[in-house]
Design a protein around this motif. Structure first.
Motif, PDB file in Angstrom:
ATOM      1  N   VAL A  56       0.832  -1.204   0.000  1.00 19.36           N
ATOM      2  CA  VAL A  56       0.000   0.000   0.000  1.00 19.36           C
ATOM      3  C   VAL A  56       0.866   1.253   0.000  1.00 19.36           C
ATOM      4  CG1 VAL A  56      -1.569   1.375   1.440  1.00 19.36           C
ATOM      5  CG2 VAL A  56      -2.050  -1.046   1.048  1.00 19.36           C
ATOM      6  N   LEU A  57       1.847   1.312   0.899  1.00 19.00           N
ATOM      7  CA  LEU A  57       2.674   2.514   0.986  1.00 19.00           C
ATOM      8  C   LEU A  57       3.643   2.618  -0.184  1.00 19.00           C
ATOM      9  CD1 LEU A  57       3.365   2.722   4.824  1.00 19.00           C
ATOM     10  CD2 LEU A  57       1.675   3.954   3.452  1.00 19.00           C
ATOM     11  N   GLY A  58       4.043   1.480  -0.756  1.00 23.62           N
ATOM     12  CA  GLY A  58       4.840   1.535  -1.979  1.00 23.62           C
ATOM     13  C   GLY A  58       4.036   2.095  -3.134  1.00 23.62           C
ATOM     14  N   THR A  59       2.760   1.685  -3.233  1.00 25.73           N
ATOM     15  CA  THR A  59       1.886   2.217  -4.278  1.00 25.73           C
ATOM     16  C   THR A  59       1.691   3.711  -4.102  1.00 25.73           C
ATOM     17  OG1 THR A  59       0.739   0.093  -4.475  1.00 25.73           O
ATOM     18  CG2 THR A  59      -0.393   2.051  -5.328  1.00 25.73           C
ATOM     19  N   GLY A  60       1.498   4.141  -2.859  1.00 28.64           N
ATOM     20  CA  GLY A  60       1.381   5.576  -2.599  1.00 28.64           C
ATOM     21  C   GLY A  60       2.607   6.334  -3.048  1.00 28.64           C
ATOM     22  N   ALA A  61       3.787   5.777  -2.766  1.00 32.27           N
ATOM     23  CA  ALA A  61       5.038   6.419  -3.190  1.00 32.27           C
ATOM     24  C   ALA A  61       5.125   6.493  -4.707  1.00 32.27           C
ATOM     25  CB  ALA A  61       6.232   5.640  -2.627  1.00 32.27           C
ATOM     26  N   GLY A  62       4.679   5.429  -5.370  1.00 33.35           N
ATOM     27  CA  GLY A  62       4.724   5.414  -6.826  1.00 33.35           C
ATOM     28  C   GLY A  62       3.813   6.446  -7.451  1.00 33.35           C
ATOM     29  N   LEU A  63       2.652   6.636  -6.874  1.00 37.03           N
ATOM     30  CA  LEU A  63       1.716   7.642  -7.396  1.00 37.03           C
ATOM     31  C   LEU A  63       2.289   9.052  -7.235  1.00 37.03           C
ATOM     32  CD1 LEU A  63      -1.658   6.146  -6.096  1.00 37.03           C
ATOM     33  CD2 LEU A  63      -0.757   6.063  -8.427  1.00 37.03           C
ATOM     34  N   LEU A  64       2.929   9.301  -6.097  1.00 36.78           N
ATOM     35  CA  LEU A  64       3.564  10.610  -5.910  1.00 36.78           C
ATOM     36  C   LEU A  64       4.711  10.795  -6.903  1.00 36.78           C
ATOM     37  CD1 LEU A  64       3.708  10.847  -1.998  1.00 36.78           C
ATOM     38  CD2 LEU A  64       2.106  12.017  -3.536  1.00 36.78           C
ATOM     39  N   ALA A  91      -3.518   5.340  -2.625  1.00 37.19           N
ATOM     40  CA  ALA A  91      -3.840   6.731  -2.940  1.00 37.19           C
ATOM     41  C   ALA A  91      -4.254   7.490  -1.679  1.00 37.19           C
ATOM     42  CB  ALA A  91      -4.944   6.779  -3.996  1.00 37.19           C
ATOM     43  N   ILE A  92      -5.160   6.901  -0.906  1.00 35.24           N
ATOM     44  CA  ILE A  92      -5.646   7.569   0.305  1.00 35.24           C
ATOM     45  C   ILE A  92      -4.509   7.799   1.293  1.00 35.24           C
ATOM     46  CG2 ILE A  92      -7.139   7.258   2.331  1.00 35.24           C
ATOM     47  CD1 ILE A  92      -9.142   5.836   0.491  1.00 35.24           C
ATOM     48  N   ALA A  93      -3.588   6.854   1.376  1.00 38.93           N
ATOM     49  CA  ALA A  93      -2.473   6.974   2.324  1.00 38.93           C
ATOM     50  C   ALA A  93      -1.690   8.253   2.116  1.00 38.93           C
ATOM     51  CB  ALA A  93      -1.555   5.760   2.199  1.00 38.93           C
ATOM     52  N   VAL A  94      -1.527   8.683   0.860  1.00 39.47           N
ATOM     53  CA  VAL A  94      -0.719   9.873   0.568  1.00 39.47           C
ATOM     54  C   VAL A  94      -1.582  11.089   0.250  1.00 39.47           C
ATOM     55  CG1 VAL A  94       1.256   8.507  -0.168  1.00 39.47           C
ATOM     56  CG2 VAL A  94      -0.462   9.188  -1.866  1.00 39.47           C
ATOM     57  N   GLY A  95      -2.888  11.002   0.513  1.00 38.62           N
ATOM     58  CA  GLY A  95      -3.763  12.159   0.365  1.00 38.62           C
ATOM     59  C   GLY A  95      -4.368  12.341  -1.005  1.00 38.62           C
ATOM     60  N   ILE A  96      -4.133  11.398  -1.917  1.00 37.78           N
ATOM     61  CA  ILE A  96      -4.770  11.434  -3.239  1.00 37.78           C
ATOM     62  C   ILE A  96      -6.177  10.849  -3.114  1.00 37.78           C
ATOM     63  CG2 ILE A  96      -4.622  10.523  -5.598  1.00 37.78           C
ATOM     64  CD1 ILE A  96      -1.545  10.551  -5.220  1.00 37.78           C
ATOM     65  N   VAL A  97      -7.101  11.307  -3.940  1.00 38.54           N
ATOM     66  CA  VAL A  97      -8.519  10.946  -3.815  1.00 38.54           C
ATOM     67  C   VAL A  97      -8.895   9.921  -4.883  1.00 38.54           C
ATOM     68  CG1 VAL A  97     -10.888  11.815  -3.815  1.00 38.54           C
ATOM     69  CG2 VAL A  97      -9.032  13.235  -2.899  1.00 38.54           C
ATOM     70  N   ASP A 154       5.260   8.081   3.451  1.00 35.23           N
ATOM     71  CA  ASP A 154       4.705   8.396   4.764  1.00 35.23           C
ATOM     72  C   ASP A 154       3.199   8.647   4.615  1.00 35.23           C
ATOM     73  OD1 ASP A 154       7.186   8.284   6.073  1.00 35.23           O
ATOM     74  OD2 ASP A 154       7.623  10.374   5.519  1.00 35.23           O
ATOM     75  N   TYR A 155       2.466   8.316   5.655  1.00 34.51           N
ATOM     76  CA  TYR A 155       1.046   8.651   5.656  1.00 34.51           C
ATOM     77  C   TYR A 155       0.874  10.169   5.669  1.00 34.51           C
ATOM     78  CZ  TYR A 155      -0.135   3.811   6.897  1.00 34.51           C
ATOM     79  OH  TYR A 155      -0.303   2.443   6.909  1.00 34.51           O
ATOM     80  N   ALA A 156      -0.079  10.662   4.889  1.00 36.11           N
ATOM     81  CA  ALA A 156      -0.423  12.082   4.900  1.00 36.11           C
ATOM     82  C   ALA A 156      -1.506  12.289   5.959  1.00 36.11           C
ATOM     83  CB  ALA A 156      -0.913  12.520   3.526  1.00 36.11           C
ATOM     84  N   MET A 157      -1.104  12.682   7.145  1.00 39.52           N
ATOM     85  CA  MET A 157      -2.043  12.899   8.240  1.00 39.52           C
ATOM     86  C   MET A 157      -2.642  14.302   8.126  1.00 39.52           C
ATOM     87  SD  MET A 157      -1.624   9.942   9.608  1.00 39.52           S
ATOM     88  CE  MET A 157      -2.560  10.089  11.133  1.00 39.52           C
TER      89      MET A 157
END
Length: 506
Positions: A56-64, A91-97, A154-157
């Motif tokens: 999940v967090l690797g996918t978030g990094a890839g999207l960024l 996507a949600i982890a890094v703040g993307i919708v 990192d999670y986008a809190m």
């Protein structure tokens, strides 16, 4: 006494907050535990909590890394594979919708969504329909697969009120509406754990739906992960008749499905040996008493707990292992919810029919319809959000569901719920399935029509006599139409609007 259920507000959502961080909050403490098993006759594909979080967090990094930024909207055109929830939570982890959509949609339908949302990009499986001329960046499944192994983002809190995801729901105008949900929506699901699912950390929950269905995303994946339980999902192509074997072989303790799945499963298996199963869950449409009774008999007394909800607020009325529903009701609102039965003047008296409404302060309620402030406002009445469904509340809070407002029939001046008529007719000898709606035969004259499927043509006089013996005259169908199959929408629900078009002209 007014028809209002209120036993206190739930615990507030923490601040700062991220939906994906909450869902995977048990991963560090349970790194080797099975979070997900994708089941097939060839054997399960096992995902530990550590593997799941890393993907999940690797996918978030890839999207960024692809240039997307927090707040960007990504339309999801992915199939029934594990890539769907990984990309959704990534996507949600890094703040993307993310915007999850049904793979059954056609390219023209998707084109309307693109025009409505103006997304920053599309996550696309080549086998899923999508317009090719959007001019938007497209991330294919191969690229998503490679992102799993990237160093974790990192999670986008942030504020739990900010936009987390968008889902589409059918609009009363015939145009799908984009429903915007905040990160706090997942926090509200805690009320379902006791109030519907009876969910525990040692559970193994098998959901019969596809990965790319919001019912599966919520009940089948995010709920068990949020408590450290194990999610079991049949792989694409697994037949319904194979589910009992998977349930038993994988020690499933909870089974979740739509009513139609229960019906088809029981058609193949009148007896079920499921020693580890505690109970079943049902949502998506009204569960018939026939299916409930057949399941109870087939499993040797195991119950199905039904939940009522909608795209705008997920499930908030339900039965549960600790709060059984009385016959003919949905159950009661989950503790922490504030629910009422209202008319134009506000809450009605106990026992009176009205519109089911939930408090606008509910943490699971949507932020609104995307780009449709006026339509959002139309669904609000003072402190209440109007569901568009009719019901009646008993003194103990149990709510009887009386049908959608736009499904309610009018025959001879009487308002009739099609669900009531269908529940009776389902028992008629020879009928396989039945759907009821009212038909305008001439101006200002409507009659009730029953559309049914059967293995052979049935005697209409016998059907009429069956109805006459069990229904008041104004509830009885005046015409009977045999059809090959019940029309359904992309989520598999009966489309009564489509039934009307099947009525023979003249």
């Amino acid at each position: 006494m007014l028809a209002v259920f209120d036993r206190g507000a739930p615990a507030p959502c923490p601040v700062p907050f991220n939906m994906a961080a909450y869902v995977l909050g048990c991963a560090d403490a349970l790194p080797e535990k099975t979070a997900l098993a994708v089941l097939s006759p060839a054997g399960p594909d096992i995902w530990s909590y550590a593997r799941l979080k890393a993907a999940v967090l690797g996918t978030g990094a890839g999207l960024l890394a692809r240039g997307f930024r927090p707040g960007d909207i990504l339309l999801m055109r992915l199939g029934n594979t594990v890539e769907f929830p990984l990309a959704y939570l990534g996507a949600i982890a890094v703040g993307i919708v993310p915007v999850p959509t049904s793979s059954m949609l056609t390219a023209p339908e998707v084109a309307k969504m693109v025009a409505q949302l103006s997304p920053a990009g599309i996550l696309r499986d080549a086998g899923v329909a999508c317009p090719d001329d959007t001019g938007l960046p497209v991330i294919g499944t191969d690229e998503l697969l490679a992102m799993r192994d990237l160093p974790p983002a990192d999670y986008a809190m942030g504020d739990p009120e900010r936009l987390a995801y968008i889902i589409f729901t059918s609009g009363t105008s015939g145009n799908p509406r984009a429903v915007c949900h905040a990160h706090r929506a997942v926090w509200a699901r805690r009320m379902m754990h006791d109030g519907w699912c009876g969910l525990r950390s040692d559970d193994r929950l098998l959901h019969a739906g596809a990965f790319n269905w919001t019912y599966t995303l919520g009940t089948g994946l995010m709920d068990p992960w949020s408590v450290g339980a194990t999610a079991l999902i049949p792989a694409e192509g697994v037949a319904i008749e194979a589910l009992p074997e998977l349930l038993k072989a994988n020690d499933a303790t909870i089974f979740a499905a739509a009513p139609g799945v229960y019906r088809k499963l029981l058609n193949h298996h009148p007896k079920l040996d499921l020693p580890n199963l505690r109970h079943g869950l049902s949502a998506g449409e009204k569960l018939s008493e026939t299916i409930r009774a057949q399941w109870n008999a087939a499993t040797g007394g195991k119950l199905i707990f039904e939940a009522y909800g909608m795209s705008e607020c997920s499930t908030f009325i339900s039965a549960s292992p600790t709060a059984l529903a009385t016959q003919g009701t949905l159950g009661r609102p989950q503790v922490g919810r504030r629910v009422a039965i209202v008319d134009d003047d506000g809450p009605v008296e106990i026992g009176q029919e009205g519109t089911i409404a939930i408090a606008r302060s509910d943490p699971g309620l949507m932020l609104g319809y995307y780009g449709a402030e006026a339509e959002t406002a139309e669904r609000m009445q003072g402190a209440w959000f109007l569901t568009g469904d009719h019901g009646a509340m008993a003194e103990d809070g149990q709510i009887a569901y009386l049908g959608r407002v736009d499904d309610m029939m009018n025959a001879g001046g009487y308002r009739v719920s099609p669900l009531e008529v269908e529940a009776v007719l389902h028992h008629a000898p020879g009928l396989r399935d039945v759907g009821v709606t009212d038909i305008e035969v001439k101006e200002d004259a409507r009659i009730i029509a029953a559309f049914y499927t059967s293995d052979a043509a049935l005697d209409e006089d016998s059907l009429r006599r069956y109805a006459e013996d069990r229904l008041a005259r104004y509830k009885q169908p005046r015409v009977w139409v045999r059809i090959d199959a019940m029309p359904t929408n992309p989520n598999g629900k009966l489309s009564r609007r489509a039934l009307k078009a099947l009525y023979p002209a003249g």
